[in-house]
Each structure stands twice: as structure tokens, then as C-alpha cells.
Motif scaffolding. Sequence first.
Motif, PDB file in Angstrom:
ATOM      1  N   THR A 141       0.792  -1.229   0.000  1.00  0.00           N
ATOM      2  CA  THR A 141       0.000   0.000   0.000  1.00  0.00           C
ATOM      3  C   THR A 141       0.830   1.287   0.000  1.00  0.00           C
ATOM      4  O   THR A 141       0.265   2.378   0.000  1.00  0.00           O
ATOM      5  CB  THR A 141      -0.975   0.029   1.191  1.00  0.00           C
ATOM      6  OG1 THR A 141      -0.200   0.026   2.395  1.00  0.00           O
ATOM      7  CG2 THR A 141      -1.911  -1.162   1.178  1.00  0.00           C
ATOM      8  N   GLY A 142       2.143   1.175   0.012  1.00  0.00           N
ATOM      9  CA  GLY A 142       2.963   2.386  -0.050  1.00  0.00           C
ATOM     10  C   GLY A 142       4.435   2.029   0.025  1.00  0.00           C
ATOM     11  O   GLY A 142       4.785   0.861   0.177  1.00  0.00           O
ATOM     12  N   TYR A 152      -9.098   2.300   6.208  1.00  0.00           N
ATOM     13  CA  TYR A 152      -8.990   1.940   4.784  1.00  0.00           C
ATOM     14  C   TYR A 152      -9.527   0.529   4.547  1.00  0.00           C
ATOM     15  O   TYR A 152     -10.228   0.263   3.580  1.00  0.00           O
ATOM     16  CB  TYR A 152      -7.535   2.013   4.310  1.00  0.00           C
ATOM     17  CG  TYR A 152      -6.887   3.364   4.506  1.00  0.00           C
ATOM     18  CD1 TYR A 152      -7.236   4.428   3.687  1.00  0.00           C
ATOM     19  CD2 TYR A 152      -5.925   3.561   5.487  1.00  0.00           C
ATOM     20  CE1 TYR A 152      -6.636   5.672   3.854  1.00  0.00           C
ATOM     21  CE2 TYR A 152      -5.322   4.792   5.659  1.00  0.00           C
ATOM     22  CZ  TYR A 152      -5.682   5.849   4.850  1.00  0.00           C
ATOM     23  OH  TYR A 152      -5.086   7.063   5.023  1.00  0.00           O
ATOM     24  N   GLN A 162       8.567  -3.221  -9.492  1.00  0.00           N
ATOM     25  CA  GLN A 162       7.257  -2.669  -9.116  1.00  0.00           C
ATOM     26  C   GLN A 162       7.206  -2.205  -7.652  1.00  0.00           C
ATOM     27  O   GLN A 162       6.230  -1.601  -7.224  1.00  0.00           O
ATOM     28  CB  GLN A 162       6.157  -3.728  -9.307  1.00  0.00           C
ATOM     29  CG  GLN A 162       6.130  -4.372 -10.679  1.00  0.00           C
ATOM     30  CD  GLN A 162       5.884  -3.360 -11.777  1.00  0.00           C
ATOM     31  OE1 GLN A 162       5.174  -2.388 -11.584  1.00  0.00           O
ATOM     32  NE2 GLN A 162       6.516  -3.569 -12.916  1.00  0.00           N
ATOM     33  N   SER A 204      -7.765  -2.466  -8.189  1.00  0.00           N
ATOM     34  CA  SER A 204      -7.829  -1.021  -8.437  1.00  0.00           C
ATOM     35  C   SER A 204      -8.615  -0.308  -7.344  1.00  0.00           C
ATOM     36  O   SER A 204      -8.271   0.804  -6.948  1.00  0.00           O
ATOM     37  CB  SER A 204      -8.396  -0.729  -9.827  1.00  0.00           C
ATOM     38  OG  SER A 204      -9.687  -1.278  -9.943  1.00  0.00           O
ATOM     39  N   LEU A 239      -6.162   0.046  -4.364  1.00  0.00           N
ATOM     40  CA  LEU A 239      -5.164   1.091  -4.619  1.00  0.00           C
ATOM     41  C   LEU A 239      -5.807   2.468  -4.556  1.00  0.00           C
ATOM     42  O   LEU A 239      -5.217   3.428  -4.063  1.00  0.00           O
ATOM     43  CB  LEU A 239      -4.508   0.875  -5.987  1.00  0.00           C
ATOM     44  CG  LEU A 239      -3.550  -0.313  -6.050  1.00  0.00           C
ATOM     45  CD1 LEU A 239      -3.062  -0.527  -7.474  1.00  0.00           C
ATOM     46  CD2 LEU A 239      -2.359  -0.095  -5.116  1.00  0.00           C
ATOM     47  N   ASP A 240      -7.033   2.539  -5.030  1.00  0.00           N
ATOM     48  CA  ASP A 240      -7.784   3.778  -5.007  1.00  0.00           C
ATOM     49  C   ASP A 240      -7.982   4.259  -3.566  1.00  0.00           C
ATOM     50  O   ASP A 240      -7.791   5.435  -3.243  1.00  0.00           O
ATOM     51  CB  ASP A 240      -9.136   3.495  -5.673  1.00  0.00           C
ATOM     52  CG  ASP A 240      -9.836   4.768  -6.062  1.00  0.00           C
ATOM     53  OD1 ASP A 240      -9.123   5.690  -6.486  1.00  0.00           O
ATOM     54  OD2 ASP A 240     -11.074   4.832  -5.924  1.00  0.00           O
ATOM     55  N   GLY A 261      -4.499   4.947  -1.682  1.00  0.00           N
ATOM     56  CA  GLY A 261      -3.747   6.101  -2.175  1.00  0.00           C
ATOM     57  C   GLY A 261      -2.723   5.716  -3.219  1.00  0.00           C
ATOM     58  O   GLY A 261      -2.345   4.554  -3.366  1.00  0.00           O
ATOM     59  N   SER A 262      -2.241   6.742  -3.897  1.00  0.00           N
ATOM     60  CA  SER A 262      -1.493   6.529  -5.137  1.00  0.00           C
ATOM     61  C   SER A 262      -0.102   5.952  -4.920  1.00  0.00           C
ATOM     62  O   SER A 262       0.536   5.488  -5.865  1.00  0.00           O
ATOM     63  CB  SER A 262      -1.373   7.856  -5.877  1.00  0.00           C
ATOM     64  OG  SER A 262      -0.729   8.784  -5.020  1.00  0.00           O
ATOM     65  N   ALA A 263       0.401   5.975  -3.667  1.00  0.00           N
ATOM     66  CA  ALA A 263       1.766   5.489  -3.457  1.00  0.00           C
ATOM     67  C   ALA A 263       1.855   3.965  -3.479  1.00  0.00           C
ATOM     68  O   ALA A 263       2.945   3.403  -3.500  1.00  0.00           O
ATOM     69  CB  ALA A 263       2.315   6.028  -2.147  1.00  0.00           C
ATOM     70  N   ALA A 283       1.059  -0.054  -4.896  1.00  0.00           N
ATOM     71  CA  ALA A 283       1.268  -0.692  -6.195  1.00  0.00           C
ATOM     72  C   ALA A 283       0.983  -2.190  -6.104  1.00  0.00           C
ATOM     73  O   ALA A 283       1.113  -2.785  -5.037  1.00  0.00           O
ATOM     74  CB  ALA A 283       2.701  -0.482  -6.661  1.00  0.00           C
TER      75      ALA A 283
END
Lengths: 74, 327, 351
Positions: free
Chosen positions: B164-165, B197, B240, B277, B280-281, B284-286, B288
Motif C-alpha cells: 500500500t505504499g 482503509y 514494481q 484497483s 489502490l484507489d 492512495g497513489s503510493a 502498487a
Amino acid sequence: MCLAVPVKVLDLSVDGTARVEKDGVTLTVMSSLTPDVAPGDYVLLHAGFIIQKLDRDDAEGRIRMIKDLYDGED
Amino acid sequence: MSHGSGGRQTHDLVQDLLLSRLGNKTLNRMEDSAVISPSPGSRIAMTTDSYVVQPLFFPGGDIGRLSVCGTVNDLATSGAVPQVLSLGLILEEGLEFDTLEEIVDSIARAAEEAGVLIATGDTKVINRGPGDGLYINTAGIGFIEDGIEISSYNGKPGDKVILTGPLGNHEIALMKARGLIPFETDIQSDVAPLNRYVKEVLERGGDISAIKDPTRGGLASALHEICGHSGCNVTIYEEQIPVDRNVKAVCELAGFDPLYLANEGKYIILCKPESSSLILDIFGSAGAVIGEVQERGDGKGELLMETRSGGLRRLGMLETTQLPRIC
Amino acid sequence: MERIKQIREALKGLGKQSATLMEVCGTHTMSIARNGIRSLLPEGVRLVSGPGCPVCVTSQGEIQTALDLAERENVLLCTFGDMMRVPGERGRLEDMDNVKIVYSPMEALTEAEKDRDRQVVFVGVGFETTSPLIAATVQEARRRKIRNFSVLPFHKTIPEALRLILSDPEVSIDGLILPGHVSVLTGRRYFDFITEYGTSGVVSGFEALDILEGIYLLLRGMEEGQREVLNNYTQVVKDEGNLQAMNTLYQVFESSDALWRGVGVIPESGLIFREQYRDFNALERFSTPVPDIPEPEGCLCGRILMGKSIPPECPWFGTECTPQRPIGPCMVSSEGTCAACYKYPEVVFKR
């Protein structure tokens, strides 16, 4: 047997130290073994000492025979 | 903080300090046990952890925040919604009152952030130790809604592996605070509660198989455990895996492997591909997708990493904590 | 990634598809394991690890000396993190109070400057990359008149160890991957002597691509019947090296015989203080000779360091001897051959 990492020289002091930076991490190191370095140079760092200046004209550091292998690659 | 003759007085002071900052209906009753009612049909998750981190304050956090987040994050790995924590404080004689105040404030803030109550607590003062110390134990209870089955034993072939980050910020911040690395950086601990989350992912229908927090031992040790429990192989892709550039720089300078650095605000989540997705949404964007779970005939799951150079590397558990090195 | 593919193709295209190569340096050993290099090479190419791990070759007696000094009153022992977990006869530096991990020997000097009434001892380990920096630190101590600073002179130098390996009839090495960062200081020419033994070498960087390229160059040279020492790390490695640093090294130290753990005494492979810098020698300052401690029986590390054995051949490997409870030097260091083999079990160590 030895970790050495390329860093950028930010500035030099008269006492033989230099401030160097790598990706936002800075530290003070000894520059006494490499009298020819200047701010902006990339250098190799080992255990808190600059041990060599990176040759910018030879950014790849590979010998001709190897460079030829990659010919045609952009 | 004094122990012995002034004991009574100290006890009252601490009690006032705690109640004024952490008080709530349950705690304020000051009974020997706190009573909570689970919602019908839910199961109870419980966990405990002790916090002995040195120093007490480090960039981005402190022992108080850590003691709330660590336990809350452990609870939420089962999909539980954390409800209450117990708080056991062991104070060394000589600890400054101001320090205690600051840490309890931090506990209060973290508990509020996580949406949990401190339901019961205990304080002991012990003889002066090596470092005017403070140790915390927290236990937590959470409720798991009917139908939710999240466990490190549940990893299934085809699941995606999400991180998650970025890795390593917590342990690097701690090493800096301990004076182990002489570098100037603004790297902060990532210590944070993650339960909200998880709750949101589940409410929005995310299909999670397993959650693990990569604390001590880091990403590789945590995934290794998932492999062992699930009996599946996990393959991750070095390229990744998110690592902040300043953390990467410290790793190169001091010879650390970020895969084995501790984190306090990150999850590894195994999920069905269609949920990745959404996760990840929400996180948060950090974050992968860093890999996937694969079938393994003999049930002896292994952790593999495809390196940047295309080689395959098998990853084991952390053997010993990492120290700065020159080799 | 693209280049890795190209170099692998080039490797496949060579006529020479088998050879025994030694990576001298422990950092190469770890990079080879970490990047799964063995899985990218032609079947017949065998990589063996060499003696280039300073922690591994530090003798038991030297480790015990450091531990003994850390136990003395009013001493702060400073060391690179690498040495912290090496077990001595009793305990490890990590378990002791008066030990500080430093990133640079200069940090040890700063410690000495802070409190002049306390003796600060630096554990001087390492090869030619590190010893010039320690020499420079000693000179700095003299310049600043810091008298409560001293160094345990446990450094080793590479050439004589390589001569020993290359002249050993039991070992057959076709080519050497030479230590990139040692060469930054010593220069490429320092290793020209290996051609006397009919061996080629290539000075290489530490990325996967660098190592694959180095292997390609060695095989191609062999195919063409050449014996030479190539430099594929020219950005930082010069023919003559860093002269200023090497001068500094030999102003402070001079060559001497040294005991390599697991191997024995190798003539002219160590460094002792020169007369004019004797006052910085911790062994003299504390009148503490290095004790003679026998190697643990049955341990194959000596043979492994010389490229004669591989870790799985040792009866203790992975059972009695693990990174948590190391017996021999090659398991002790994070870059030791046994540690690499244990940590990266997919690494197939071929005989």
C-alpha cells in the motif's frame, strides 16, 4: 568487499571536508584524498571519504568492445 | 516521576493525566474490568503487543502513537473493525512528567484517528532503568462482520499482491534517531492507523484474501510467512516495489536492503485481481501491485522475486536486523 | 533489461562456453547471488567466490583482541557495523556497552575529540579500498593533536592472497572478476601480475549488467587466446588508481605478514604501522598482543575462501552453522560466501 556510492559534491570547505548529496540525502565527508574535486562533480564515496571523481566524459565507464555490443540501441 | 514514598501522589497525578486525555464512558467508570457488547453475529478479534522502542520520540512518531497504530493495524489484518484498546504503562522512575504528558497526548490523537477507545488501563512505576524509560503494552479488541474471512492462510493462486505504499521509512527514521546513520534526511516514520482503509475496502465490496503488516523483518519476512501459511508461491517484481528515492539513497549509502526494513503504516494485501484497483484507489497513489500468488503442488510455498536484471531470487526471512556496513 | 538480454545473447554466441571464474570480492559474491546471475550464464560457466570479504578473513585472535579492548575501563571501541555480530570466544561486539557503530573512521576521531579523557579505539579492517581512509584519519588525528585515538591494524591486502590461490595446484581458475572498488584506489595495473599465472582478469562494477559484461569479456578473451587485465569500470578506475590515497596509505602503514582466518599466514599481505606512527597502534598502546586462537575444527571456510570447496560440502553448513549462529567466517559476514549461499538458496554452487 566494499560499498562505494556515487554522490554529488555540493560544496567544499577549507578544512578538507565536503558536503555531498544523493537523492535528497546529504552528508559531510572528507575530500582530502581527492584534491581535484569541485562543487557539482560526481564522486565515489566510501566510508565517509571521497575516493575518486567520476569521469563525466566517460559516463558509461565501459570499454569499447562492450559499447559496440549495444550498437543500434538508442 | 518518583517511586516509593511519593507513590500515592504520583499515582493520582498519572490517573488525572490519563483520564483527562483519554477519558470516555467506559474508562471513566474506573471499574476493574471494562464491558463491551459485540454487534450480533460478529466474531471477536483480539491481539496484544508490547512497545519498547528507543528513543521514545523519532521523526514522524513516538512510542505512544506506535502503541496505538501497531495494535489497531494487527486487528484490522483479519478484517476486524477495532473497537477498544487496553493501555498498560510501565514507567521508569526518573521519567519526566512532561514527556509522559506528550506521549499520552499522542496516544489520544492516534486513538481518535483510528476511531478506537481506550477502555481500560494500568500504570506501574518501576525502579530507575538504563534510560528513564517508558514501556507500553496495548491489547485490542475488534469485531469481524459475518462473512468476512481474511487470513494469511487464505492466499489463493491468482491473487494479486498489493503493497500500500513505499518501504522502509519507519526503520530509517528510527536509525536516524538512534544516531546509527550520519546522514541528513527528512525521512519520517510512516506510523499510522490503517483500519479505516480496510473497512472502506470491505464496505465497497473489495475481495481480500489476506492482509499482513510488514513491520519488523519487512516486506520479505511478512510475505515469506504468507507463503508458509497459504502453501502457495508468491512472486514479486523488484521493479514494481515502491521505495522513496531518499530511502533508496540511504539504503545504498549504508548497505541496507529495503525489502527487510520495518514499516508501521503499510499493508501487504492479497486480493482478487478485480479488487486491486479499488484497493489502490482507497489506500492512495503510493501503493502498487507488486506481484501475484501462484499454485504450488507440494504446498511448500516459496517467496520469489524477479530482479531488475531478469534473474530470479528466492527470499527468506530476515536473519538479523540490519546495521550500517561498508561491505 | 534490454542490455541484459543483449549481453546474454552475446554470451550464448561465444565459442567459449565453459570456464571457472573467481569473483574476488564479497560484494560481487552478494550481487551475483542477489541478482540471480548464475541463472543467466551458460551451463559450463562456473563462478567460485574468492577471499575478498574483510570480515571473513579477520582472525579469531584479532576479534578477541577487539572484544577484550571493549571490556576495558574508559575505552570506546568504534567499528564498522560489519564487525558487530562476529562471534569471538566470549560474546560479540554487539552485546557490549562501550561499542559504537560508525559509518566512517572520521566519526571515531570525532568521538575522541569530544572527550579527550577517554580512549577511542577504531577497529581497522578492510582491504585497499578502506585502509587508505584509515591512514588519512590517523594523519588527521596527528594534525589535530588528538592523542586518545588509536587503531587496531587488522587490514589485509589482496595481491599476495591471489598469488597463493593462483599458484595452488588444487585450484584451477581461468579468469578473475577483479574488485572494482579496490581498483579505484590501487588502479588497474596493480593486478597485472595475475597474467604471470596464465590468468586473465577484468575490473568490474557491481550491477548485474557490469558482472555479466565482465564475464563476457573474460570468455571472449580466452577464446582469442589473450591473457590480460581489462578494465570495464573506467568511469572510476584508472590505470594508476588514486595516487594520493595510496601515498597516504604507505606513509602511515607498511606491508607485513598477516594471518588470514581459515587460510593461515600469508607473507606481505597485511599492514602494520610505520615507526613514525607507532603511537596510534592500539596493540602497543594497550600492550595487548593478538592471541593465537585455533580455527573451529571441521570448518571448511579456509578452503571456501581459497575457492577449493563450496559451502554445501561443509558438514556444518545450514545445520550447526547459520547466520544467527555462525561458526566459520564465511557465514559470519553478510557478504561471506556461506551467508550468500544460505540467504539465496537458489544459488547453485557448482563444483
